[in-house]
Design an enzyme around this catalytic site. Structure first.
Site, PDB file in Angstrom:
ATOM      1  N   CYS A 117     -68.544  43.814 -77.388  1.00 15.53           N
ATOM      2  CA  CYS A 117     -68.241  43.389 -79.116  1.00 15.53           C
ATOM      3  C   CYS A 117     -67.618  41.717 -78.977  1.00 15.53           C
ATOM      4  O   CYS A 117     -67.530  41.367 -80.156  1.00 15.53           O
ATOM      5  CB  CYS A 117     -66.827  44.245 -79.236  1.00 15.53           C
ATOM      6  N   HIS A 263     -64.405  40.870 -85.059  1.00 17.46           N
ATOM      7  CA  HIS A 263     -65.445  42.136 -84.610  1.00 17.46           C
ATOM      8  C   HIS A 263     -64.797  43.299 -85.351  1.00 17.46           C
ATOM      9  O   HIS A 263     -63.730  43.673 -85.471  1.00 17.46           O
ATOM     10  CB  HIS A 263     -65.132  42.603 -83.044  1.00 17.46           C
ATOM     11  N   ASN A 293     -69.635  49.942 -87.140  1.00 11.93           N
ATOM     12  CA  ASN A 293     -69.354  49.131 -85.751  1.00 11.93           C
ATOM     13  C   ASN A 293     -70.445  48.984 -85.020  1.00 11.93           C
ATOM     14  O   ASN A 293     -70.949  49.894 -84.340  1.00 11.93           O
ATOM     15  CB  ASN A 293     -68.400  49.689 -84.968  1.00 11.93           C
TER      16      ASN A 293
END
Length: 336
Positions: A117, A263, A293
């Site tokens: 990430c 993120h 995500n």
């Protein structure tokens, strides 16, 4: 000679197949569509087919970029950086395959780097170093991830969160946003809180140790394991510090920031961080409802969405954090 580095172009690619909350609820009837949407902030996510890989996504992202930005020529790319935690092979480097498939010149440098990430921030940092060091003039930074391949079919928590995607960014000597100064960090003591334990050299063979906890959630060394409470603890403690350090490194205050792009972990975590750091709603960008995500691709996907919706201007603060533990922050100064 001193060089500056700029983000020149950003494109994204998503696999064709999508999984909606309605489809997940049909598999996990104890959940509801509303519960997933409200807590995670995701309504649907793109998932690769069985034979589709991160390299396939990387190539598609590159092709999207060259199609979208016709003035950017393949022969001008002199370095490729590919961020992925799901490479096609242990060797050769996936970036070498991408170079050939995209038809880039052979005087183009290329290497992979394995980060999650925080990967896009690290990629920008390395690309800026290549530009400012006079090593390259046009760096193609690609992020491509297929976490869905690491998820057990009964892992309802992670399946609601993660989606597959890729992005392609040109970092060059000119562009729409100057890349400012970076803050980067690592704490490997948290490595086991987000991990796939088998498949690589330490434990090459499957453990076949699948079990289910009291809530029916699968636990196995052969699939992605995420200790949600520890990840949340790490994030809520470290991200405010990263933001503070990034602002100080760039000579700014929070009031000087026009947009914040974190993120895209999940809606609950993002809103918690926004409130804790006291970032106004109108300066905080969330873009995960239709993609989930997407790990290292989440920041460039959000950047592209912000640019498309005319939200990207002035000082934009980027912050990536997660698996490793690894984190990074930087400022983009949008100039046009």
């Amino acid at each position: 000679m001193m060089y500056k580095a700029f983000v020149k172009a950003v494109s994204c690619y998503y696999p064709n197949r999508t999984v909606t909350n309605e489809q997940l609820v049909s598999e996990f009837p104890e959940w509801t569509v509303e519960k997933i949407a409200n807590k995670v902030g995701v309504h649907s996510r793109h998932i690769v087919d069985e034979n589709e890989t991160a390299v396939d996504l990387a190539i598609k992202a590159g092709e999207c970029l060259f199609t979208e930005y016709s003035l950017i020529k393949r022969e001008d790319i002199d370095f490729i950086l590919l961020c992925t935690q799901s490479p096609d092979f242990f060797l050769p480097s996936s970036s070498c395959i991408v170079q050939a498939k995209l038809g880039l010149l052979t005087n183009c440098g290329a290497f992979d780097f394995n980060l999650g990430c925080s990967g896009y921030i690290y990629g920008l940092a390395v690309a800026k170093g290549l530009i400012c060091g006079g090593i390259a003039k046009n760096v193609l930074l690609i992020t491509a991830e297929t976490y869905s391949k690491y998820l057990h079919p009964r892992d309802k928590g992670n399946r609601t969160i993660f989606g597959d995607a890729s992005s392609a960014t040109i970092i060059s000597t000119d562009g729409f946003a100057e890349i400012g100064h970076f803050v980067l960090g690592t704490d490997g003591s948290g490595a086991e809180n987000l991990i796939v334990k088998t498949g690589a050299s330490r434990t090459p063979y499957k453990a076949n140790d699948l079990k289910f906890d009291e809530n029916g959630n699968p636990q196995s060394s052969d699939y992605l394991y995420m200790n949600g409470s520890e990840i949340f603890s790490f994030t809520q403690h470290n991200v405010p510090i990263i933001v503070k350090q990034t602002l100080e490194r760039n000579g700014l205050t929070l009031n000087d920031v026009d947009l914040t792009v974190f993120h895209q972990a999940n809606k609950y975590m993002l809103e918690f961080l926004r409130k804790k750091i006291k970032i106004p709603h109108d300066k905080f960008f969330i873009n995960m409802a239709e993609v989930g995500n997407t790990v290292s691709s989440s920041i460039p996907i959000a950047l592209k969405a912000a640019q498309t919706s005319n939200r990207l201007y002035g000082n934009t603060l980027l912050c990536g954090f997660g698996v490793g533990y690894s984190w990074g922050g930087c400022i983009l100064r949008v100039i046009k």
